[in-house]
Scaffold this motif. Sequence first.
Motif, mmCIF file in Angstrom:
data_model
loop_
_atom_site.group_PDB
_atom_site.id
_atom_site.type_symbol
_atom_site.label_atom_id
_atom_site.label_comp_id
_atom_site.label_asym_id
_atom_site.label_seq_id
_atom_site.Cartn_x
_atom_site.Cartn_y
_atom_site.Cartn_z
ATOM 1 N N VAL A 19 16.243 2.938 45.080
ATOM 2 C CA VAL A 19 14.869 2.528 44.822
ATOM 3 C C VAL A 19 14.755 1.023 44.945
ATOM 4 O O VAL A 19 15.740 0.314 44.977
ATOM 5 N N GLY A 20 13.547 0.540 44.961
ATOM 6 C CA GLY A 20 13.321 -0.903 44.971
ATOM 7 C C GLY A 20 12.584 -1.325 46.208
ATOM 8 O O GLY A 20 12.737 -0.737 47.274
ATOM 9 N N ARG A 51 19.169 -14.911 43.999
ATOM 10 C CA ARG A 51 19.275 -13.510 44.405
ATOM 11 C C ARG A 51 17.913 -12.843 44.327
ATOM 12 O O ARG A 51 17.013 -13.328 43.641
ATOM 13 N N TYR A 52 17.785 -11.725 44.995
ATOM 14 C CA TYR A 52 16.661 -10.841 44.742
ATOM 15 C C TYR A 52 16.962 -10.151 43.408
ATOM 16 O O TYR A 52 18.105 -9.728 43.180
ATOM 17 N N PRO A 53 15.997 -10.039 42.531
ATOM 18 C CA PRO A 53 16.238 -9.347 41.258
ATOM 19 C C PRO A 53 16.648 -7.883 41.490
ATOM 20 O O PRO A 53 16.101 -7.207 42.362
ATOM 21 N N THR A 54 17.630 -7.449 40.729
ATOM 22 C CA THR A 54 18.108 -6.068 40.799
ATOM 23 C C THR A 54 18.300 -5.543 39.386
ATOM 24 O O THR A 54 18.550 -6.321 38.455
ATOM 25 N N ASP A 59 19.254 -9.771 33.470
ATOM 26 C CA ASP A 59 19.718 -10.720 32.447
ATOM 27 C C ASP A 59 21.052 -11.384 32.790
ATOM 28 O O ASP A 59 21.744 -11.872 31.900
ATOM 29 N N CYS A 60 21.419 -11.414 34.062
ATOM 30 C CA CYS A 60 22.663 -12.071 34.474
ATOM 31 C C CYS A 60 22.395 -13.518 34.874
ATOM 32 O O CYS A 60 21.486 -13.798 35.643
ATOM 33 N N GLU A 61 23.196 -14.400 34.364
ATOM 34 C CA GLU A 61 23.207 -15.812 34.753
ATOM 35 C C GLU A 61 24.667 -16.204 34.933
ATOM 36 O O GLU A 61 25.567 -15.458 34.570
ATOM 37 N N SER A 142 18.121 -2.763 54.513
ATOM 38 C CA SER A 142 16.903 -2.290 53.849
ATOM 39 C C SER A 142 16.053 -3.435 53.318
ATOM 40 O O SER A 142 14.863 -3.259 53.080
ATOM 41 N N GLY A 143 16.654 -4.593 53.099
ATOM 42 C CA GLY A 143 15.925 -5.739 52.560
ATOM 43 C C GLY A 143 15.780 -5.728 51.053
ATOM 44 O O GLY A 143 15.100 -6.579 50.484
ATOM 45 N N ARG A 144 16.427 -4.805 50.366
ATOM 46 C CA ARG A 144 16.329 -4.760 48.898
ATOM 47 C C ARG A 144 17.230 -5.791 48.240
ATOM 48 O O ARG A 144 17.032 -6.124 47.077
#
Length: 183
Positions: A19-20, A51-54, A59-61, A142-144
């Motif tokens: 999804v996404g 990054r693109y959010p996933t 909550d990753c830094e 896919s570009g996700r």
Amino acid sequence: MFRLLTIAFGSLALSACMVGPSGRAKDAPPLEAVASVDVERYMGLWYEIARYPTSFQKDCEGTTAEYRLRDDGRVDVLNTCRFGTKDGEARSAGAVARVMDGSNGARIFVNFAPIPLPAGRGNYWIIHLDEGYQHALVGEPSGRFLWMLSRTPAVTPDVRAELYAAAVAAGYDISMLKETEQR
């Protein structure tokens, strides 16, 4: 605990693959990886710049990826992020990757699942890499997904502009990028 964390990261990564929204323009030309990557030179520690959010990186830094070439030609991958802030608790997920046949090292299939999955065309395409192997842009058709990576925790404005230009040329929407807090 590490095994459970690996399974959780793998499950999230698999669900995110299904999804996404795509961050690539519908009329973008087919995605192309760089012509060739010297896999041995690519090994080592990379810092995520943006990054693109996933869902699997929520909550990753302070995110890093470390690659180590194995004797069997595959690659051990260790992705680490800090929860909430760049100084938060570290969470890691390990994977095994393999270079896709015929890709000259530029397309890689990374498997975070505890069991092997069908590999298809690879889910980690190096679409921009500087000559010195100091910064890279990684996506997939896919570009996700899109990641800006560097050997250092920060990049100069010129390097950032180079990475943005490469992303735009590949049909990616750079307004979707989320900056990663690094040290």
